[in-house]
Design an enzyme around this catalytic site. Structure first.
Site, PDB file in Angstrom:
ATOM      1  N   LEU A 238       3.399  34.952  68.875  1.00 47.56           N
ATOM      2  CA  LEU A 238       2.879  34.027  68.152  1.00 47.56           C
ATOM      3  C   LEU A 238       2.799  34.424  66.651  1.00 47.56           C
ATOM      4  CD1 LEU A 238      -0.726  33.985  70.042  1.00 47.56           C
ATOM      5  CD2 LEU A 238       0.950  32.049  69.777  1.00 47.56           C
TER       6      LEU A 238
ATOM      7  N   CYS B 200      -1.002  31.523  76.312  1.00 44.36           N
ATOM      8  CA  CYS B 200       0.280  32.317  75.724  1.00 44.36           C
ATOM      9  C   CYS B 200       0.481  33.333  76.526  1.00 44.36           C
ATOM     10  CB  CYS B 200       0.124  32.353  74.397  1.00 44.36           C
ATOM     11  SG  CYS B 200       1.414  33.343  73.668  1.00 44.36           S
TER      12      CYS B 200
ATOM     13  N   THR C 283      12.042  22.606  74.426  1.00 51.60           N
ATOM     14  CA  THR C 283      13.287  23.465  74.282  1.00 51.60           C
ATOM     15  C   THR C 283      14.207  22.627  74.224  1.00 51.60           C
ATOM     16  OG1 THR C 283      12.150  25.150  76.203  1.00 51.60           O
ATOM     17  CG2 THR C 283      14.713  24.984  75.872  1.00 51.60           C
TER      18      THR C 283
ATOM     19  N   GLY D 193      12.345  24.776  79.905  1.00 48.17           N
ATOM     20  CA  GLY D 193      13.641  24.087  79.647  1.00 48.17           C
ATOM     21  C   GLY D 193      13.541  23.323  81.194  1.00 48.17           C
TER      22      GLY D 193
END
Length: 324
Positions: free
Chosen positions: A77, A134, A269, A220
């Site tokens: 972050l 997160c 991504t 991804g």
């Protein structure tokens, strides 16, 4: 041209999008650099990098690891803090003809509410994305993995803001629907499904983890089938819109997410590989709809949900049963 507009309907305010293609938080920074190389105003929305009450330097390097079909990140972050964001960045957003959704990250419900209050009424801020997922900061997953704690965060933000509230869920749970239902009841306008999967990589020469923090978030193409499953399940558990995120590289990937039940998608991504990729996803999505004779993107949202009313198909089996 098929109609592409969709809407995130908040309890207090709605967020109309010209099309369902967004960029994901953390992969597009705050959009300022990308605005110099792509036509960002063609996008449905931009989601900012996560912002915290105070500036953060982020984690030790290395922070990223390329994997066979994606990447691990442990950024931590890093950001300029909410005060600098309001003073330096928001005035630029206010001049853009594309809505900007600010991703907010706090340590507790009070910090989340503080961020929401600071961003209330700021020109250039169209909505908030509440980051309870997160994996790259201490206790970053605590709130996202607990339905009660996640609901407390959403309720606190809702009391401090009139903006549409999007909650970014973690896939690092047994049942994402439980958390989804809790935050929807607490006032969420929509859900982003999902953040990164917890993973790691090992340097076999040093015999140590590559990332200083050991674990990082996997994103991804590798995670697309997993994230797609979460979108399918969550979109059937709640009545608020779901935004699909995870491994979208093409317009057909976006189509899969929409058919699974997503109202919109986020490209993440893929932008590291090619900054133009979000626009390519949009163009390919549009071409698919035209080729299929679809007049409105809303026609394909949830189209692949087995057992959907009018589909005449059997309901999907629970995952545990399907794997047995």
């Amino acid at each position: 041209m098929p109609a592409l507009a969709v809407e995130i309907r908040g309890e207090k305010r709605s967020l109309p999008l010209r099309n369902p293609v967004m960029v994901a938080s953390g992969t597009f920074s705050n959009g300022l650099e990308y605005a110099r190389v792509i036509d960002i105003e063609r996008l449905g929305a931009i989601v900012s990098k996560g912002v915290t009450p105070r500036p953060r330097h982020g984690n030790e390097t290395p922070r990223t690891v390329e994997t066979a079909a994606g990447m691990l990140n442990s950024i931590g972050l890093q950001n300029i803090g909410v005060s600098a964001l309001i003073k330096e960045v928001a005035p630029i957003w206010a001049r853009w003809d594309v809505p900007v959704i600010v991703n907010i990250a706090g340590a507790d419900p009070e910090e989340f509410a503080l961020l929401a209050a600071r961003l209330e009424g700021v020109d250039g801020v169209a909505a908030l994305e509440i980051n309870v997922s997160c994996p790259n900061v201490s206790h970053g997953l605590d709130y996202g993995q607990d339905p009660v704690m996640a609901a407390e965060v959403v309720a606190a933000v809702s009391s401090a803001s009139t903006l549409p509230l999007i909650v970014k869920l973690t896939p690092n749970v047994t049942d994402a629907s439980e958390v989804a239902e809790a935050v929807a009841a607490a006032g969420a306008s929509a859900l982003t499904v999902a953040n990164t999967f917890l993973g790691m990589a090992i340097d076999v020469q040093r015999r140590r983890p590559v990332l200083p923090g050991v674990f990082g978030g996997l994103s991804g193409p590798a995670i697309k089938p997993l994230a797609l499953r979460f979108v399918y399940e969550v979109s059937q558990a709640v009545e608020i819109p779901v935004i699909g995120c995870g491994g979208i590289m093409s317009g057909l990937d976006a189509v899969e997410y929409l058919m699974a039940g997503a109202t919109a998608v986020q490209v993440g991504t893929a932008t590291f590989q090619d900054p133009q990729r979000p626009l390519q996803v949009l163009d390919e999505l549009t071409a698919f709809l035209e080729g299929e004779g679809v007049k409105d993107v809303a026609e394909i949202i949830g189209a692949a949900q087995v057992g959907r009313p009018g589909a005449g198909l059997p309901a999907a089996r629970p995952v545990a049963e399907a794997l047995s």
